[in-house]
Scaffold this motif. Structure first.
Motif, PDB file in Angstrom:
ATOM      1  N   GLU A   1      15.692  49.901 115.694  1.00 14.50           N
ATOM      2  CA  GLU A   1      15.675  51.277 116.220  1.00 14.50           C
ATOM      3  C   GLU A   1      17.073  51.747 116.601  1.00 14.50           C
ATOM      4  O   GLU A   1      17.385  52.927 116.529  1.00 14.50           O
ATOM      5  N   MET A   2      17.928  50.811 117.008  1.00 15.90           N
ATOM      6  CA  MET A   2      19.297  51.178 117.412  1.00 15.90           C
ATOM      7  C   MET A   2      20.047  51.813 116.248  1.00 15.90           C
ATOM      8  O   MET A   2      20.760  52.796 116.415  1.00 15.90           O
ATOM      9  N   THR A   3      19.883  51.230 115.047  1.00 23.98           N
ATOM     10  CA  THR A   3      20.602  51.754 113.884  1.00 23.98           C
ATOM     11  C   THR A   3      19.763  52.807 113.144  1.00 23.98           C
ATOM     12  O   THR A   3      20.310  53.601 112.388  1.00 23.98           O
ATOM     13  N   GLY A   4      18.455  52.810 113.415  1.00 25.86           N
ATOM     14  CA  GLY A   4      17.555  53.774 112.760  1.00 25.86           C
ATOM     15  C   GLY A   4      17.882  55.222 113.108  1.00 25.86           C
ATOM     16  O   GLY A   4      17.525  56.142 112.368  1.00 25.86           O
ATOM     17  N   VAL A   5      18.577  55.437 114.223  1.00 26.83           N
ATOM     18  CA  VAL A   5      18.908  56.815 114.626  1.00 26.83           C
ATOM     19  C   VAL A   5      20.066  57.381 113.810  1.00 26.83           C
ATOM     20  O   VAL A   5      20.312  58.585 113.841  1.00 26.83           O
ATOM     21  N   LEU A   6      20.770  56.514 113.070  1.00 27.67           N
ATOM     22  CA  LEU A   6      21.903  57.011 112.273  1.00 27.67           C
ATOM     23  C   LEU A   6      21.390  57.780 111.054  1.00 27.67           C
ATOM     24  O   LEU A   6      20.358  57.428 110.483  1.00 27.67           O
ATOM     25  N   SER A   7      22.109  58.811 110.660  1.00 28.28           N
ATOM     26  CA  SER A   7      21.668  59.635 109.532  1.00 28.28           C
ATOM     27  C   SER A   7      21.694  58.807 108.246  1.00 28.28           C
ATOM     28  O   SER A   7      22.417  57.795 108.152  1.00 28.28           O
ATOM     29  N   GLU A   8      20.925  59.296 107.253  1.00 26.49           N
ATOM     30  CA  GLU A   8      20.872  58.598 105.971  1.00 26.49           C
ATOM     31  C   GLU A   8      22.265  58.508 105.343  1.00 26.49           C
ATOM     32  O   GLU A   8      22.643  57.488 104.765  1.00 26.49           O
ATOM     33  N   LYS A   9      23.034  59.590 105.521  1.00 27.92           N
ATOM     34  CA  LYS A   9      24.386  59.642 104.943  1.00 27.92           C
ATOM     35  C   LYS A   9      25.281  58.547 105.555  1.00 27.92           C
ATOM     36  O   LYS A   9      26.000  57.838 104.840  1.00 27.92           O
ATOM     37  N   VAL A  10      25.201  58.409 106.877  1.00 23.77           N
ATOM     38  CA  VAL A  10      26.007  57.385 107.553  1.00 23.77           C
ATOM     39  C   VAL A  10      25.550  55.996 107.108  1.00 23.77           C
ATOM     40  O   VAL A  10      26.367  55.117 106.820  1.00 23.77           O
ATOM     41  N   GLN A  11      24.218  55.811 107.007  1.00 19.73           N
ATOM     42  CA  GLN A  11      23.698  54.500 106.594  1.00 19.73           C
ATOM     43  C   GLN A  11      24.172  54.148 105.181  1.00 19.73           C
ATOM     44  O   GLN A  11      24.553  53.012 104.914  1.00 19.73           O
TER      45      GLN A  11
END
Ligand code: NAP
Length: 245
Positions: free
Chosen positions: A189-199
């Motif tokens: 969940e910590m990294t799930g908040v990052l946008s698809e573009k950032v991921q």
């Protein structure tokens, strides 16, 4: 009761939940610590018990020194020992440094760094008497590399690395090992908040080509907690798909 007692802070979800389940699967009684997610912590406890393991779910805000002292005291009163302490609880409050509030800086330091210090200090008292123990602290590759937008988080994790090495030097003569794990990008969940573009952009920086799973970190934590890791202390083990090398 199992022979070994393990505390996992922030064990209610993500990496901490995976570590709690892994240690329980190896026969340890696991104290799952949570702060806000009681239901999730109880669900992890339920999963462990359904698999034949032993666990408890106890609330403690690790950023509060008094609560950490009470928490460790309560574990000692009930079980009389702490064999493994995993300081996993952590938060992010991202933002560019020029706009970062004092509160966002302090909150991250208080939870990630001071929480680790409080728990190490209180648990180590008992490990010192027992002349054995394992402490595993959750750092991050961000603590090694830095990251734009994470001055607070990077400082907290670099601090965890310094505290790990210092505590390892102080406690080694009494048979206590202290190590850190530096995860790269793990799917929680910590990294799930990052946008698809950032991921997508982060993915291009991972040589192994995939994000990590909480179980990848749990496997490393279980090794560091095991007898096989008895001669390893003061180390920072990166589990990051080659992201930081
Ligand atoms: P997560 O899914 O956001 O889970 C965070 C955990 O920390 C939750 O169990 C939460 O419990 C607990 N927590 C937060 N504040 C707390 C407090 N004051 N007292 C006690 N528990 C508290 O995060 P995660 O991705 O699993 O990350 C776990 C650790 O790995 C963190 O230290 C993080 O910095 C580190 N890490 C993660 C990554 C990654 O890519 N995910 C990478 C590098 C390092 P409640 O919900 O009960 O509050």
């Amino acid at each position: 009761m199992s022979e070994k007692i393990a505390i996992v802070t922030g064990g209610s979800r993500g990496i901490g939940a995976a570590i709690a389940k892994k240690l329980a699967s190896q026969g340890m009684t696991v104290i799952i610590n949570y702060c806000g997610s009681e239901d999730r912590a109880l669900a992890v406890k339920g999963e462990i018990e359904a698999a034949g393991g032993q666990a408890e779910a106890w609330r403690c805000d690790v950023s509060d020194c008094g609560q950490c002292e009470e928490f460790v005291k309560a574990v000692m009163e009930k079980y009389g020992r702490i064999d493994v302490l995993v300081n996993n609880a952590g938060i992010t409050r991202d933002g560019l440094m020029m706009r970062m509030s004092d509160e966002d800086f302090s909150r991250v330091i208080d939870t990630n760094l001071k929480g680790t210090f409080y728990m190490m200090r209180f648990a180590a008292r008992h490990m010192l008497k027992a002349k054995k123990g394992r402490i595993i602290n959750m750092a991050s590759v961000v603590g090694l590399m830095g990251n734009a937008g994470q001055v607070n988080y990077a400082a907290s994790k670099a601090g965890v690395i310094g505290a790990t090495k210092s505590a390892a030097k102080e406690l080694a003569s009494r048979g206590i090992t202290v190590n850190a794990i530096a995860p790269g990008f793990i799917d929680t969940e910590m990294t799930g908040v990052l946008s698809e573009k950032v991921q997508e952009q982060i993915l291009t920086q991972i040589p192994l080509g995939t994000f990590g799973k909480p179980e990848d970190i749990a496997n490393c934590a279980a090794f560091l907690a095991s007898d096989e890791a008895a001669y390893i202390t003061g180390q920072v083990i990166q589990v990051d798909g080659g992201m930081c090398m």
